[in-house]
Design an enzyme around this catalytic site. Structure first.
Site, PDB file in Angstrom:
ATOM      1  N   ASN A   1     -66.752  47.924 -72.758  1.00  0.00           N
ATOM      2  CA  ASN A   1     -66.064  49.074 -73.356  1.00  0.00           C
ATOM      3  C   ASN A   1     -65.079  48.735 -74.477  1.00  0.00           C
ATOM      4  O   ASN A   1     -64.738  49.600 -75.276  1.00  0.00           O
ATOM      5  CB  ASN A   1     -65.395  49.924 -72.277  1.00  0.00           C
ATOM      6  CG  ASN A   1     -64.277  49.221 -71.592  1.00  0.00           C
ATOM      7  OD1 ASN A   1     -64.303  48.003 -71.431  1.00  0.00           O
ATOM      8  ND2 ASN A   1     -63.276  49.955 -71.174  1.00  0.00           N
TER       9      ASN A   1
ATOM     10  N   GLU B   1     -58.941  41.809 -64.370  1.00  0.00           N
ATOM     11  CA  GLU B   1     -58.515  43.153 -64.795  1.00  0.00           C
ATOM     12  C   GLU B   1     -59.675  44.079 -64.493  1.00  0.00           C
ATOM     13  O   GLU B   1     -60.783  43.860 -64.991  1.00  0.00           O
ATOM     14  CB  GLU B   1     -58.189  43.177 -66.289  1.00  0.00           C
ATOM     15  CG  GLU B   1     -56.867  42.531 -66.648  1.00  0.00           C
ATOM     16  CD  GLU B   1     -55.660  43.172 -65.979  1.00  0.00           C
ATOM     17  OE1 GLU B   1     -55.755  44.344 -65.552  1.00  0.00           O
ATOM     18  OE2 GLU B   1     -54.638  42.495 -65.844  1.00  0.00           O
TER      19      GLU B   1
ATOM     20  N   CYS C   1     -60.432  51.775 -69.155  1.00  0.00           N
ATOM     21  CA  CYS C   1     -59.893  51.498 -67.823  1.00  0.00           C
ATOM     22  C   CYS C   1     -58.570  52.234 -67.637  1.00  0.00           C
ATOM     23  O   CYS C   1     -58.163  52.503 -66.506  1.00  0.00           O
ATOM     24  CB  CYS C   1     -59.708  50.006 -67.637  1.00  0.00           C
ATOM     25  SG  CYS C   1     -58.806  49.259 -69.003  1.00  0.00           S
TER      26      CYS C   1
ATOM     27  N   GLU D   1     -51.972  39.776 -68.837  1.00  0.00           N
ATOM     28  CA  GLU D   1     -52.586  39.359 -70.093  1.00  0.00           C
ATOM     29  C   GLU D   1     -51.666  39.773 -71.246  1.00  0.00           C
ATOM     30  O   GLU D   1     -50.809  40.638 -71.098  1.00  0.00           O
ATOM     31  CB  GLU D   1     -53.930  40.061 -70.272  1.00  0.00           C
ATOM     32  CG  GLU D   1     -54.901  39.747 -69.157  1.00  0.00           C
ATOM     33  CD  GLU D   1     -56.347  39.990 -69.553  1.00  0.00           C
ATOM     34  OE1 GLU D   1     -56.966  39.040 -70.057  1.00  0.00           O
ATOM     35  OE2 GLU D   1     -56.847  41.101 -69.365  1.00  0.00           O
TER      36      GLU D   1
HETATM   37  P1  NAD Z   1     -69.079  44.865 -64.839  1.00  0.00           P
HETATM   38  O1  NAD Z   1     -68.250  44.401 -63.698  1.00  0.00           O
HETATM   39  O2  NAD Z   1     -70.414  45.416 -64.573  1.00  0.00           O
HETATM   40  O3  NAD Z   1     -69.319  43.652 -65.866  1.00  0.00           O
HETATM   41  C1  NAD Z   1     -68.251  42.930 -66.423  1.00  0.00           C
HETATM   42  C2  NAD Z   1     -68.770  41.554 -66.845  1.00  0.00           C
HETATM   43  O4  NAD Z   1     -69.126  40.826 -65.666  1.00  0.00           O
HETATM   44  C3  NAD Z   1     -70.023  41.605 -67.722  1.00  0.00           C
HETATM   45  O5  NAD Z   1     -69.960  40.585 -68.699  1.00  0.00           O
HETATM   46  C4  NAD Z   1     -71.120  41.327 -66.720  1.00  0.00           C
HETATM   47  O6  NAD Z   1     -72.293  40.776 -67.303  1.00  0.00           O
HETATM   48  C5  NAD Z   1     -70.436  40.305 -65.807  1.00  0.00           C
HETATM   49  N1  NAD Z   1     -71.069  40.177 -64.488  1.00  0.00           N
HETATM   50  C6  NAD Z   1     -71.795  41.104 -63.810  1.00  0.00           C
HETATM   51  N2  NAD Z   1     -72.225  40.584 -62.634  1.00  0.00           N
HETATM   52  C7  NAD Z   1     -71.746  39.316 -62.569  1.00  0.00           C
HETATM   53  C8  NAD Z   1     -71.844  38.275 -61.596  1.00  0.00           C
HETATM   54  N3  NAD Z   1     -72.522  38.433 -60.462  1.00  0.00           N
HETATM   55  N4  NAD Z   1     -71.215  37.119 -61.847  1.00  0.00           N
HETATM   56  C9  NAD Z   1     -70.504  36.941 -62.977  1.00  0.00           C
HETATM   57  N5  NAD Z   1     -70.392  37.878 -63.953  1.00  0.00           N
HETATM   58  C10 NAD Z   1     -71.008  39.052 -63.747  1.00  0.00           C
HETATM   59  O7  NAD Z   1     -68.179  45.889 -65.657  1.00  0.00           O
HETATM   60  P2  NAD Z   1     -68.588  46.769 -66.949  1.00  0.00           P
HETATM   61  O8  NAD Z   1     -69.501  47.863 -66.503  1.00  0.00           O
HETATM   62  O9  NAD Z   1     -69.029  45.880 -68.069  1.00  0.00           O
HETATM   63  O10 NAD Z   1     -67.180  47.352 -67.387  1.00  0.00           O
HETATM   64  C11 NAD Z   1     -66.638  48.538 -66.879  1.00  0.00           C
HETATM   65  C12 NAD Z   1     -65.538  48.231 -65.898  1.00  0.00           C
HETATM   66  O11 NAD Z   1     -64.565  47.409 -66.526  1.00  0.00           O
HETATM   67  C13 NAD Z   1     -64.796  49.463 -65.420  1.00  0.00           C
HETATM   68  O12 NAD Z   1     -64.569  49.362 -64.037  1.00  0.00           O
HETATM   69  C14 NAD Z   1     -63.472  49.380 -66.166  1.00  0.00           C
HETATM   70  O13 NAD Z   1     -62.396  50.034 -65.544  1.00  0.00           O
HETATM   71  C15 NAD Z   1     -63.270  47.916 -66.240  1.00  0.00           C
HETATM   72  N6  NAD Z   1     -62.335  47.560 -67.302  1.00  0.00           N
HETATM   73  C16 NAD Z   1     -61.089  47.138 -66.946  1.00  0.00           C
HETATM   74  C17 NAD Z   1     -60.141  46.819 -67.922  1.00  0.00           C
HETATM   75  C18 NAD Z   1     -58.778  46.348 -67.544  1.00  0.00           C
HETATM   76  O14 NAD Z   1     -58.132  45.702 -68.369  1.00  0.00           O
HETATM   77  N7  NAD Z   1     -58.280  46.612 -66.345  1.00  0.00           N
HETATM   78  C19 NAD Z   1     -60.488  46.944 -69.272  1.00  0.00           C
HETATM   79  C20 NAD Z   1     -61.770  47.381 -69.593  1.00  0.00           C
HETATM   80  C21 NAD Z   1     -62.687  47.681 -68.596  1.00  0.00           C
END
Ligand code: NAD
Length: 478
Positions: free
Chosen positions: A149, A247, A281, A459
């Site tokens: 995102n 995060e 997020c 961060e």
């Molecule tokens: P996601 O957890 O599906 O993926 C995040 C990353 O993890 C991607 O690069 C993905 O390929 C990787 N990943 C997936 N499975 C994995 C595994 N088994 N082992 C290692 N890496 C793996 O999240 P998303 O759909 O890309 O992002 C949306 C989420 O991110 C929402 O929940 C949002 O709230 C959160 N987010 C949080 C913040 C924050 O700073 N708190 C900021 C932006 C987004």
């Protein structure tokens, strides 16, 4: 179509497979072809980062400063082109995308300065004649895993401090939107980072991400993404006894009190809940409104939403772009069904929209008459969907705001200093906003949450040093 390769151990390398990056505003438009790394390639990247860590960790601060500054300067010079790429692959509007690109540049600029401000402490010992010195050392190989995102700003706020403090990097961006991450990697590499110090391994989480989690040569992992994946990262990191920083999701409350300035509250709510298609997020997904202002607020928000332009992210005048892909759209619409089945009133929107090109267009959805126990108020939806909860007074608003497993950002709209001050102190969130949207932060101050939203040190800003360095305490008898 050219394949955008991974960068492993100093060389651009084809992947085990390739993936098409699709424009969510026009699914007929392929943004580019991107390599997907194999486990073996992830292994090579980690080996290179490990081998080059000793030299880079002792590199001069001027060299690190100059590289990071060069990255910042190139991003600024190419902001429009990079913003267009970002809007095209992720679906946020062009102004939002250019803003995010500039944010990445500001972060690299900030951390180029931080390289010149590294300092320690020298203290007297409790034992006479002995000196005590505290220094910060780089951690080692940092594994960086990012979500879709914020495809350039989040990588920037992890890569810049990692390199600034003398760590080497293995960077795995989100599989869904690798374009901005690839462009950033290309800029970093051309800025003169030595071979092996920075590695780009695009690919699937279950392959590349998993390989990173299970490799003991990675000394620390910084992750942003969903709670489910974050838990896997945590378990693997505990297994390997390495540092980690998570995060994750949010269900951010925005409280509107009777004494709020209505126009401010409506702007803050619509911006926080729906801009960037609600895919932040820090989005305000729960609007907690006291009785006296409730009906006026709902009427004004609905009126404002009627005028909001949903459309192609690149088109002038679009205020809300499409949802990022089919699976996120399915998640959003399924929650819109769930909300109605739970008895909430769909006061506005929630319809799929068609535009000139095929894309994932969803009218922002506003639920009213919702209660705290509904799934739409408890689970992260991550789309342009918000719910209004009616409460009696400030105390019940605060209780409702804190009644969540998450704790990233929380906001309040009020003209009462007393309530604003009380909310700032008693909100169980990492970031608190008064008369401002829950989304939208500065880059020179700490970012992060509490409870299920975050784990580990903050961060951004100077606080980034807590994660990207290790403190050493040295005793000397001269
Ligand atoms: P996601 O957890 O599906 O993926 C995040 C990353 O993890 C991607 O690069 C993905 O390929 C990787 N990943 C997936 N499975 C994995 C595994 N088994 N082992 C290692 N890496 C793996 O999240 P998303 O759909 O890309 O992002 C949306 C989420 O991110 C929402 O929940 C949002 O709230 C959160 N987010 C949080 C913040 C924050 O700073 N708190 C900021 C932006 C987004």
């Amino acid at each position: 179509m050219t394949l955008h390769q991974n960068f492993i151990a100093g060389s651009w390398t084809d992947g085990a497979e390739a993936a098409e990056n699709i424009n969510p505003s026009n699914t007929g438009d392929v943004v580019g072809n991107y390599a997907r790394a194999s486990r073996e390639q992830a292994d090579q990247a980690i080996a290179a980062a490990k081998a080059d860590f000793p030299a880079w960790s002792r590199s001069g601060i001027q060299q690190r400063h100059d590289i990071l500054k060069k990255v910042s300067d190139e991003i600024v010079a190419r902001k429009d082109e990079l913003g267009k790429l970002l809007a095209r692959e992720e679906g946020k509007t062009l102004p939002e995308a250019v803003g995010e690109v500039l944010r990445a540049a500001q972060i690299f600029d900030f951390f180029s300065g931080e390289t010149l401000r590294l300092c320690g402490e020298k203290l007297p010992s409790t034992r006479p004649g002995i000196d005590v010195e505290l220094t910060r050392e780089p951690v080692g190989v940092i594994g960086i895993i990012t979500p879709w995102n914020f495809p350039i700003a989040i990588p920037a706020w992890k890569i810049a401090p990692a390199l600034a403090y003398g760590n080497t990097v293995v960077f795995k961006p989100a599989d869904l939107v690798p374009g901005s991450a690839w462009a950033l990697a290309d800029i970093i590499i051309r800025a003169g980072v030595p071979e092996g110090v920075f590695n780009l391994v695009m690919g699937r989480g279950s392959v590349v991400g998993d390989a990173m989690l299970n490799d003991s040569r990675i000394d620390a992992i910084t992750f942003t993404g969903s709670v489910g994946t974050g838990k896997k990262v945590a378990v693997a990191c505990v297994e390997h006894m390495r540092k980690f920083q998570l995060e994750m999701g949010g269900k951010n409350p925005l409280v509107i009190l009777d004494d709020a300035d209505l126009a401010v509250a409506v702007d803050v709510a619509v911006n926080g809940a729906f801009f960037s298609t609600g895919q932040r997020c820090t989005a305000s997904s729960r609007l907690i409104v006291t009785e006296g202002i409730h009906d006026k607020f709902v009427a004004a928000v609905t009126e404002k939403l009627k005028a909001v332009v949903v459309g192609d992210a690149l088109k002038a005048g679009t205020q809300i772009g499409p949802v990022v892909d089919q699976s996120q759209l399915d998640q959003d619409t399924s929650y819109i069904d769930i909300g109605q089945k739970e008895g909430a009133k769909l006061a506005f929107g929630g319809e799929l929209l068609s535009r000139e090109t095929p894309g994932f267009y969803l009218q922002p959805a506003l639920f009213t008459e919702t209660s705290a126990d509904m799934r739409i108020n408890r689970e992260e939806i991550f789309g342009p969907v918000a719910s209004v909860m009616r409460v009696k007074d400030y105390d019940s608003a605060l209780a409702a705001a804190n009644d969540t497993i998450f704790g990233l950002s929380a906001g309040i709209c009020t003209t009462s200093l007393k309530h604003a001050s009380h909310f700032k102190r008693n909100s169980e969130a990492g970031m608190v906003m008064v008369n401002l949207p829950t989304a939208g932060v500065d880059y020179h101050v700490p970012f992060g949450g509490r409870k299920a939203s975050s784990f580990g040190p903050r961060e951004q800003g100077r606080y980034a040093a807590e994660f990207f360095t290790i403190v050493k305490t040295a005793y000397t008898l001269p």
